[in-house]
Structure formats: C-alpha cells, structure tokens
Design an enzyme around this catalytic site. Structure first.
Site, PDB file in Angstrom:
ATOM      1  N   LYS A 117       7.638  -6.085   4.587  1.00  0.00           N
ATOM      2  CA  LYS A 117       6.423  -5.272   4.588  1.00  0.00           C
ATOM      3  C   LYS A 117       5.471  -5.712   3.492  1.00  0.00           C
ATOM      4  O   LYS A 117       4.276  -5.920   3.718  1.00  0.00           O
ATOM      5  CB  LYS A 117       6.762  -3.786   4.392  1.00  0.00           C
ATOM      6  CG  LYS A 117       5.552  -2.870   4.517  1.00  0.00           C
ATOM      7  CD  LYS A 117       5.689  -1.590   3.743  1.00  0.00           C
ATOM      8  CE  LYS A 117       5.335  -1.787   2.286  1.00  0.00           C
ATOM      9  NZ  LYS A 117       5.219  -0.509   1.546  1.00  0.00           N
ATOM     10  N   ASP A 135       4.845   0.069   7.674  1.00  0.00           N
ATOM     11  CA  ASP A 135       5.309   1.033   6.681  1.00  0.00           C
ATOM     12  C   ASP A 135       5.699   2.313   7.427  1.00  0.00           C
ATOM     13  O   ASP A 135       5.792   2.318   8.651  1.00  0.00           O
ATOM     14  CB  ASP A 135       4.232   1.296   5.618  1.00  0.00           C
ATOM     15  CG  ASP A 135       3.000   1.995   6.174  1.00  0.00           C
ATOM     16  OD1 ASP A 135       2.929   2.218   7.408  1.00  0.00           O
ATOM     17  OD2 ASP A 135       2.108   2.343   5.393  1.00  0.00           O
TER      18      ASP A 135
END
Length: 214
Positions: A117, A135
């Site tokens: 991420k 996320d």
C-alpha cells in the site's frame, strides 16, 4: 454501473480529491505514509511539520536518535514501532539509494515499514506512476459497491480494481475512493441518504459476511 461509471459519480462529489498527507518531497511523503498506518491522516499532519522541520531529509533523519524521533510522533498510534521504521528506512535510503526515494516496488518494499500500500501511494503521488493503493477505505468501498467480493484479500482487491478501472484513472481514482469512504460511506453510520450508489450497494451482504466471519 461499471467501475469507471462509479468513478464518474465520485468525481462529481469530490472533484479535488488528492493526497491529504502534508509533504514537500518524496522522502517526506514516504515517511508520512508509513506513519499513517492505523492512524488518520489528520493525526499524522499534526506531528509531521515539527518532525520534518527537524529532519527534512533522509540524511538528517538517519542521524537522529530513536528517542528524538519518538518525541515528535508520540501522539500517534504505534509510535515506537513507527519511529524504528522511519529511522531504519532513512538509513537504508542513505546506504542503498544515495538518499533518493526509489520508484520500483521491489526497492520501495525493501525499506523498513513499507508494504505494498505504501509503495503504491509513493509511486502514484510522488512519481505519477499509475498505481492503485488499497487502504481500509478503498477495501471497504470496493466491496460495498460490488466491485470486489466480501472475502477478497487486499491483493485481490487491488488486482480487480486495476482490471476494472481504466489505467489512466488509477491515480486519481484511488483518492476519489478514499474521499468517498472518508467523508460519506463511513465504516459506521454511512450517509446513505446522500449516496448515489444505493441501487447497487452490497453493504448488507458485506456486513453479513463480516458478522459470520467474526
């Protein structure tokens, strides 16, 4: 409604969606994203101005003491672990990359505290490389809108979104998903009365899966 049409509606709601983490350089963005794990961007933005004033570069941060770094970020969650990560990644940047933040997945993810991420956010925001970071907001929204399955892993969510959304929309689309999740489709008490996607929403199905899983 396909994924690109969903983005069209999100763009109407949030035409100025962008990264909300305050930063001036790729290094500062990298640190801010590492600090944002399990913490709100708002909380991170309260501690980074003083942190970056003291240690604006990886060279400066690499020479800091762990206790000094901790003193700047003490107000955010997991600050001890995060202090160790940003100290180590700063040292790695100096030793391995001449103080320059790399742009490849492999190099970014070799740094302390950096997962996929974080690597995606840095590639997207700092280098404008088409990426779609997943996320908690992106994960939740993609499942509620039926673009992914309730049981999909983060990696599978990223894979599916990148397949369904036009590549030239990935970078902006990531932020639009986040804004939609942050300011309308909250984890708890989503504002369904002003949502344009009530006809396709799978929230009840997702909630039932999560309840069964728990």
């Amino acid at each position: 409604m396909n994924a690109n049409e969903i983005l069209d509606e999100m763009e109407k709601l949030y035409p100025n969606a962008e990264c909300e983490l305050k930063h001036e350089t790729p290094f500062q963005l990298l640190v801010a994203v590492v600090l944002s794990a399990q913490t709100t961007d708002e909380s991170v933005n309260k501690v980074t101005p003083a942190l970056f004033a003291a240690y604006p570069t990886s060279k400066a941060m690499a020479q800091a003491s762990l206790s000094d770094i901790e003193s700047y970020i003490r107000r955010i969650g997991l600050y001890r672990n995060k202090a160790r990560s940003i100290l180590k990644l700063s040292q790695d940047l100096e030793e391995k990359f001449h103080g320059e933040v790399p742009s490849s997945y492999k190099d970014l993810m070799s740094l302390a505290g950096v997962g996929r991420k974080t690597a995606n956010v840095v590639r997207s925001v700092a280098f404008d490389i088409p990426s779609f970071a997943v996320d908690t907001h992106v994960d939740r929204i993609s499942k509620r809108l039926g673009l992914t399955k309730p049981y999909d892993s983060v990696e599978k969510v990223e894979e599916k979104l990148k397949r369904k959304i036009d590549r030239d929309r990935w970078n902006r689309g990531h932020h639009e998903f986040i804004f939609f999740g942050r300011y309308l489709c909250h984890s708890r008490n989503p504002e369904c009365y002003r949502c344009p996607f009530t006809d396709i929403c799978k929230k009840d199905k997702v909630d039932a899966y999560l309840k069964k899983k728990a």
